[in-house]
Scaffold this motif. Structure first.
Motif, PDB file in Angstrom:
ATOM      1  N   ARG A   1      -1.585  -5.827   1.064  1.00 22.16           N
ATOM      2  CA  ARG A   1      -2.024  -7.330   1.614  1.00 22.16           C
ATOM      3  C   ARG A   1      -3.690  -7.481   1.688  1.00 22.16           C
ATOM      4  O   ARG A   1      -4.143  -6.476   2.280  1.00 22.16           O
ATOM      5  CB  ARG A   1      -1.263  -7.608   2.779  1.00 22.16           C
ATOM      6  N   LYS A   2      -4.030  -8.385   1.382  1.00 24.16           N
ATOM      7  CA  LYS A   2      -5.652  -8.658   1.690  1.00 24.16           C
ATOM      8  C   LYS A   2      -5.729  -8.518   3.253  1.00 24.16           C
ATOM      9  O   LYS A   2      -5.015  -9.254   3.804  1.00 24.16           O
ATOM     10  CB  LYS A   2      -6.217 -10.237   1.088  1.00 24.16           C
ATOM     11  N   GLY A   3      -6.805  -7.784   3.520  1.00 29.03           N
ATOM     12  CA  GLY A   3      -7.341  -7.473   4.912  1.00 29.03           C
ATOM     13  C   GLY A   3      -6.223  -7.039   5.999  1.00 29.03           C
ATOM     14  O   GLY A   3      -6.078  -7.255   7.088  1.00 29.03           O
TER      15      GLY A   3
ATOM     16  N   GLY B   1       0.680  -1.146   0.016  1.00 24.79           N
ATOM     17  CA  GLY B   1      -0.041   0.177   0.116  1.00 24.79           C
ATOM     18  C   GLY B   1       0.807   1.329  -0.078  1.00 24.79           C
ATOM     19  O   GLY B   1       1.891   1.270  -0.900  1.00 24.79           O
ATOM     20  N   GLU B   2       0.632   2.185   0.925  1.00 33.03           N
ATOM     21  CA  GLU B   2       1.230   3.232   1.062  1.00 33.03           C
ATOM     22  C   GLU B   2       2.442   3.223   2.345  1.00 33.03           C
ATOM     23  O   GLU B   2       3.014   4.194   2.663  1.00 33.03           O
ATOM     24  CB  GLU B   2       0.497   4.631   1.086  1.00 33.03           C
TER      25      GLU B   2
ATOM     26  N   MET C   1       5.986   2.411  14.919  1.00 32.41           N
ATOM     27  CA  MET C   1       6.407   3.060  13.859  1.00 32.41           C
ATOM     28  C   MET C   1       5.763   2.445  12.669  1.00 32.41           C
ATOM     29  O   MET C   1       5.078   1.402  12.382  1.00 32.41           O
ATOM     30  CB  MET C   1       7.931   2.071  13.790  1.00 32.41           C
ATOM     31  N   ARG C   2       5.629   3.381  11.437  1.00 31.97           N
ATOM     32  CA  ARG C   2       4.866   3.240  10.300  1.00 31.97           C
ATOM     33  C   ARG C   2       6.185   2.526   9.481  1.00 31.97           C
ATOM     34  O   ARG C   2       7.055   2.695   9.592  1.00 31.97           O
ATOM     35  CB  ARG C   2       4.550   4.576   9.685  1.00 31.97           C
TER      36      ARG C   2
ATOM     37  N   SER D   1      14.836   5.698  -3.574  1.00 28.77           N
ATOM     38  CA  SER D   1      14.197   5.385  -4.924  1.00 28.77           C
ATOM     39  C   SER D   1      14.175   4.010  -5.004  1.00 28.77           C
ATOM     40  O   SER D   1      13.516   3.394  -5.855  1.00 28.77           O
ATOM     41  CB  SER D   1      15.052   5.891  -6.097  1.00 28.77           C
ATOM     42  N   LEU D   2      14.733   2.929  -4.296  1.00 23.87           N
ATOM     43  CA  LEU D   2      14.669   1.460  -4.217  1.00 23.87           C
ATOM     44  C   LEU D   2      13.239   1.108  -3.692  1.00 23.87           C
ATOM     45  O   LEU D   2      12.831  -0.016  -4.308  1.00 23.87           O
ATOM     46  CB  LEU D   2      15.882   0.945  -3.362  1.00 23.87           C
ATOM     47  N   ILE D   3      12.592   1.868  -2.988  1.00 24.32           N
ATOM     48  CA  ILE D   3      11.257   1.830  -2.342  1.00 24.32           C
ATOM     49  C   ILE D   3      10.425   1.555  -3.591  1.00 24.32           C
ATOM     50  O   ILE D   3       9.942   2.413  -4.509  1.00 24.32           O
ATOM     51  CB  ILE D   3      10.676   2.746  -1.600  1.00 24.32           C
ATOM     52  N   THR D   4       9.578   0.348  -3.666  1.00 20.30           N
ATOM     53  CA  THR D   4       8.509   0.290  -4.673  1.00 20.30           C
ATOM     54  C   THR D   4       7.220  -0.158  -3.990  1.00 20.30           C
ATOM     55  O   THR D   4       7.310  -1.059  -3.142  1.00 20.30           O
ATOM     56  CB  THR D   4       8.764  -0.598  -5.746  1.00 20.30           C
ATOM     57  N   TYR D   5       6.087   0.666  -4.215  1.00 19.94           N
ATOM     58  CA  TYR D   5       4.854   0.507  -3.623  1.00 19.94           C
ATOM     59  C   TYR D   5       4.126  -0.648  -4.191  1.00 19.94           C
ATOM     60  O   TYR D   5       3.932  -0.523  -5.446  1.00 19.94           O
ATOM     61  CB  TYR D   5       3.989   1.592  -3.300  1.00 19.94           C
TER      62      TYR D   5
END
Ligand SMILES: NC(=O)c1ccc[n+]([C@@H]2O[C@H](COP(=O)([O-])OP(=O)(O)OC[C@H]3O[C@@H](n4cnc5c(N)ncnc54)[C@H](O)[C@@H]3O)[C@@H](O)[C@H]2O)c1
Length: 339
Positions: free
Chosen positions: A276-278, A211-212, A250-251, A268-272
């Motif tokens: 996850r379901k639920g 997600g985010e 922590m987020r 920039s390595l982070i990919t959204y």
């Protein structure tokens, strides 16, 4: 005194074994582990030849074998860490979660009854309470919070908790339960958030964030969890549940950014990726009960524990690289023959 500890080749169980061997130099430990994909016997190699330690490769669902081991070892205390523990896998394949987490717990408690143990401790999770909304930071899980699970994993753990409490009430089995928040630290399998992000960072691979990345977890350094269980075994009241954790919220996205910063890697390595379901939004423990009754509070602040953890993974690259390559499975076979 003999402790029978299940799931000791996994993350928290292995840390607990190291803690107990050091903290209780008079006591013996028998570790039972099936060595599933999550078990790594190399973790326990430093203690395999310790005369106060015995490793037994066994499935906790194997009733006959478990009963025979209890007759042979006559443990006074049983601590059950053995479980299928990864939420994503429980969404893919719930069946094995029901077998190990529920039926396996039932087998261990039947064996504990037959052996007349002084204590059966069930290691549970705060996920049995479901989640809290992000816009109510005043809310926390207490032991009175109703069970309200989201995933097959948390449902199987909640079922095991209820079974354990029923064995206490119906049969008088001296049960205690701890419900802990998310752990981090050495020897965590690199499919879980923190070691996954560290190992991907070190390989310059994408960092997949659900997600985010706004989901909040209450992170506990694994050594603090081990100390809490030890305190419950020594002075906890039977029939009681103790929440373990507290005030290290922590987020996910902030943890991933922190790991990038500490390892000198670009965010920039982070990919959204698709959520996850639920997916539970927030977990947060109120540790007032274990603090008031047993004097326990977490000792390691997240800011310190995460840096120590990152450095541990940097210094123990062989440990997690052998898991990523699959070589640890051969080591498991070789070491199982040795013990
Ligand atoms: N990791 C966390 O953040 C966390 C938080 C709260 C509670 N818990 C609970 O703590 C316990 C340990 O978690 P972990 O993160 O160390 O898990 P893990 O997946 O790292 O280790 C589980 C261990 O159990 C063994 N095992 C699995 N099925 C078995 C079976 N049928 N018979 C015998 N052994 C079996 C595996 O081989 C492995 O060694 C679990 O019960 C989990 O629900 C974990």
């Amino acid at each position: 005194m003999t402790y029978l500890i299940t799931g000791g080749a996994g993350f928290i169980g292995s840390n607990f074994i190291f803690h107990m061997l050091e903290a209780h130099p008079e006591d013996r430990i028998v570790c039972v582990d099936k060595l599933t994909y999550a078990g790594n016997l190399a973790t326990l190699e430093p203690v395999l030849d310790n005369p106060r330690f015995r490793f037994v490769r066994m499935d906790i669902c194997d009733r006959e074998a478990v009963m025979a081991l209890f007759r042979e070892e006559k443990p006074e205390v049983v601590v059950n860490f053995a479980a299928e523990s990864h939420v994503d896998r429980s969404i893919e394949n719930p069946g094995v979660f029901l077998e190990t987490n529920i039926l396996g717990t039932g087998v261990l408690m039947d064996a504990s009854r037959a052996a007349g143990v002084a204590r059966y401790h069930q290691v549970s999770t705060d996920e049995v309470y479901g989640d809290l909304p992000l816009d109510r930071p005043d809310l926390f899980f207490t032991e009175e919070t109703p069970l309200h699970t989201s995933s097959p994993y948390s449902s199987s753990k909640a079922a095991a908790d209820l079974l354990a409490l029923s064995y206490h009430r119906t049969f008088g089995l001296p049960v205690t339960i701890s419900r802990c928040s998310n752990n981090y630290g050495p020897y965590q399998f690199p499919e879980k958030l923190i070691p996954l992000m560290i190992s991907n960072c070190l390989h310059d691979r994408p960092l997949p964030v659900y997600g985010e990345g706004l989901n909040v977890r209450d992170w506990l350094y694994v050594e603090d969890h081990c100390i809490a269980i030890d305190r419950i075994l020594q002075d906890g009241r039977v029939g009681q549940v103790y929440n373990v954790g507290g005030h290290n919220e922590m987020r996910n996205i902030d943890i991933v950014r922190l790991i990038c910063r500490e390892l000198g890697k670009p965010v920039s390595l982070i990919t959204y990726v698709t959520d996850r379901k639920g997916h539970d939004m927030r977990y947060a423990i109120d540790p007032a009960k274990i603090h008031a009754e047993l004097g326990w509070l977490p000792q390691t602040r997240f800011a310190d524990g995460i840096v120590a953890t990152i450095h541990w993974y940097l210094e123990h690259r062989d440990w997690w690289e052998s898991i990523l390559s699959g070589a640890y499975r051969e080591t498991n076979e070789a070491l199982s023959v040795r013990v």
